[in-house]
Design an enzyme around this catalytic site. Structure first.
Site, PDB file in Angstrom:
ATOM      1  N   ASP A  15      63.863  29.454 140.603  1.00  0.00           N
ATOM      2  CA  ASP A  15      64.803  30.572 140.774  1.00  0.00           C
ATOM      3  C   ASP A  15      64.124  31.770 141.447  1.00  0.00           C
ATOM      4  OD1 ASP A  15      67.210  31.866 140.627  1.00  0.00           O
ATOM      5  OD2 ASP A  15      67.131  32.277 138.468  1.00  0.00           O
ATOM      6  N   ASN A  61      76.429  26.117 141.926  1.00  0.00           N
ATOM      7  CA  ASN A  61      75.985  26.684 143.211  1.00  0.00           C
ATOM      8  C   ASN A  61      76.974  26.458 144.358  1.00  0.00           C
ATOM      9  OD1 ASN A  61      72.498  25.982 142.459  1.00  0.00           O
ATOM     10  ND2 ASN A  61      73.553  27.960 142.354  1.00  0.00           N
TER      11      ASN A  61
HETATM   12  C1  IPE Z   1      69.937  27.784 138.635  1.00  0.00           C
HETATM   13  O1  IPE Z   1      69.714  28.944 139.392  1.00  0.00           O
HETATM   14  C2  IPE Z   1      70.156  26.624 139.558  1.00  0.00           C
HETATM   15  C3  IPE Z   1      69.031  26.247 140.378  1.00  0.00           C
HETATM   16  C4  IPE Z   1      67.822  26.701 140.289  1.00  0.00           C
HETATM   17  C5  IPE Z   1      69.316  25.216 141.329  1.00  0.00           C
HETATM   18  P1  IPE Z   1      70.878  29.999 139.648  1.00  0.00           P
HETATM   19  O2  IPE Z   1      70.266  31.128 140.355  1.00  0.00           O
HETATM   20  O3  IPE Z   1      72.024  29.331 140.303  1.00  0.00           O
HETATM   21  O4  IPE Z   1      71.279  30.370 138.154  1.00  0.00           O
HETATM   22  P2  IPE Z   1      72.198  31.534 137.561  1.00  0.00           P
HETATM   23  O5  IPE Z   1      73.561  31.291 138.068  1.00  0.00           O
HETATM   24  O6  IPE Z   1      71.637  32.827 138.021  1.00  0.00           O
HETATM   25  O7  IPE Z   1      72.086  31.370 136.095  1.00  0.00           O
HETATM   26  C1  IPE Z   2      67.064  29.543 143.527  1.00  0.00           C
HETATM   27  O1  IPE Z   2      67.007  30.823 144.071  1.00  0.00           O
HETATM   28  C2  IPE Z   2      67.559  28.509 144.497  1.00  0.00           C
HETATM   29  C3  IPE Z   2      68.887  27.958 144.215  1.00  0.00           C
HETATM   30  C4  IPE Z   2      69.636  28.243 143.175  1.00  0.00           C
HETATM   31  C5  IPE Z   2      69.411  27.016 145.162  1.00  0.00           C
HETATM   32  P1  IPE Z   2      68.297  31.741 144.122  1.00  0.00           P
HETATM   33  O2  IPE Z   2      69.007  31.468 145.389  1.00  0.00           O
HETATM   34  O3  IPE Z   2      69.102  31.587 142.894  1.00  0.00           O
HETATM   35  O4  IPE Z   2      67.645  33.193 144.173  1.00  0.00           O
HETATM   36  P2  IPE Z   2      68.158  34.489 143.431  1.00  0.00           P
HETATM   37  O5  IPE Z   2      68.290  34.146 141.987  1.00  0.00           O
HETATM   38  O6  IPE Z   2      69.469  34.858 144.053  1.00  0.00           O
HETATM   39  O7  IPE Z   2      67.086  35.497 143.672  1.00  0.00           O
HETATM   40 MG    MG Z   3      69.105  32.519 141.098  1.00  0.00          MG
END
Ligand code: IPE
Ligand code: IPE
Ligand code: MG
Length: 248
Positions: A21, A69
């Site tokens: 994340d 996502n």
């Molecule tokens: C969780 O990350 C999913 C992945 C790492 C693929 P998100 O960034 O989507 O999670 P939330 O929605 O902030 O909890």
């Molecule tokens: C994790 O990074 C990757 C995926 C969930 C695909 P994020 O895209 O969630 O990054 P933040 O949380 O917005 O910084």
């Molecule tokens: Mg995230």
């Protein structure tokens, strides 16, 4: 003494799971767009996979795309799918060289056809690799996974193949995407968020959780060592008392 030397090689977790994340926030911090954050995150995937394989981790599960996502902007979803396609193609050689088997958990039937095909091909070509399983969670949701298992078991009950009484925890485990894979002992989440976001809800029942403020693109082998050393310093009691563990 380096961090790597502090890792006790006799007590390496068999299965490490990671919620990768913080790509978006890392990119913003550097004045770049979110997509740049995702492509930079691929380096961390490489570092972590190789780092885990070197330490003797047998299963590494990476949460790469959740069912939730899909609700991101279409441009971001498309970019993520293209990045996935490109990365699998580019990394196949390395997976073969490093003796790593690729697996997927999640509903891949809903992924773009090109991605599903490339994944199926990479899984087939690495199927006999033995050193470590690299498991990508794609279009994955822990609750959907459990729901799907309940449906499958119900159908077998309906057909009279099994009695409700013979439904055990083991049977449920065997009907999850992770059938045959031991539960993760260590869960790592980067970027300072302290939630599981629908990840491996059944399998993480007794895992140790490690949270770090580091954004995913900043996650290196050193960060991995820190998480494993932290894990090794914990007492896993499984409901028992500390004294019981000592006299065991
Ligand atoms: C969780 O990350 C999913 C992945 C790492 C693929 P998100 O960034 O989507 O999670 P939330 O929605 O902030 O909890
Ligand atoms: C994790 O990074 C990757 C995926 C969930 C695909 P994020 O895209 O969630 O990054 P933040 O949380 O917005 O910084
Ligand atoms: Mg995230």
């Amino acid at each position: 003494m380096s961090l790597k030397e502090k890792v006790d090689l006799t007590r390496i977790p068999q299965h490490v799971a990671i919620i990768m994340d913080g790509n978006g926030r890392w990119a913003r911090k550097h004045g770049k767009n979110r997509i740049f954050g995702h492509s930079s995150g691929v380096n961390s995937v490489r570092e972590t996979s190789e780092g885990c394989a070197e330490l003797g981790v047998k299963y590494l599960t990476l949460y790469a795309f959740s069912t939730e996502n899909w609700s991101r902007p279409i441009t971001e979803v498309t970019a993520l799918m293209m990045l996935l396609l490109k990365t699998i193609k580019a990394e196949l050689k390395t997976l073969l060289k490093n003796d790593i088997r690729l697996k997927v958990i999640g509903d891949i039937s809903k992924l773009p056809a090109g991605v599903a095909k490339e994944l199926a091909d990479a899984m087939k070509r690495t199927a006999n690799n033995k050193r470590m399983d690299l498991i990508l969670a794609l279009n994955y949701s822990g609750r959907s996974e459990i729901t799907r298992a309940v449906k499958e078991i119900s159908l077998r009950v309906e057909k009279g193949e099994i009695a409700p009484d013979s439904i055990t925890e083991e049977l449920i485990s065997n009907n999850l995407y992770t059938a045959g894979i031991p539960d993760p002992e260590l869960l790592i989440r980067t970027s300072g968020e302290m939630r599981v976001s629908n990840f491996m809800l059944w399998q993480l029942a007794y895992a140790e959780y490690f949270f770090t403020e580091v954004f995913w693109p900043e996650f290196t082998r050193e960060e991995l060592y820190k998480a494993i050393i932290d894990f090794q310093n914990r007492e896993r009691r499984f409901g028992k008392t500390s004294e019981q563990l000592v006299t065991k």
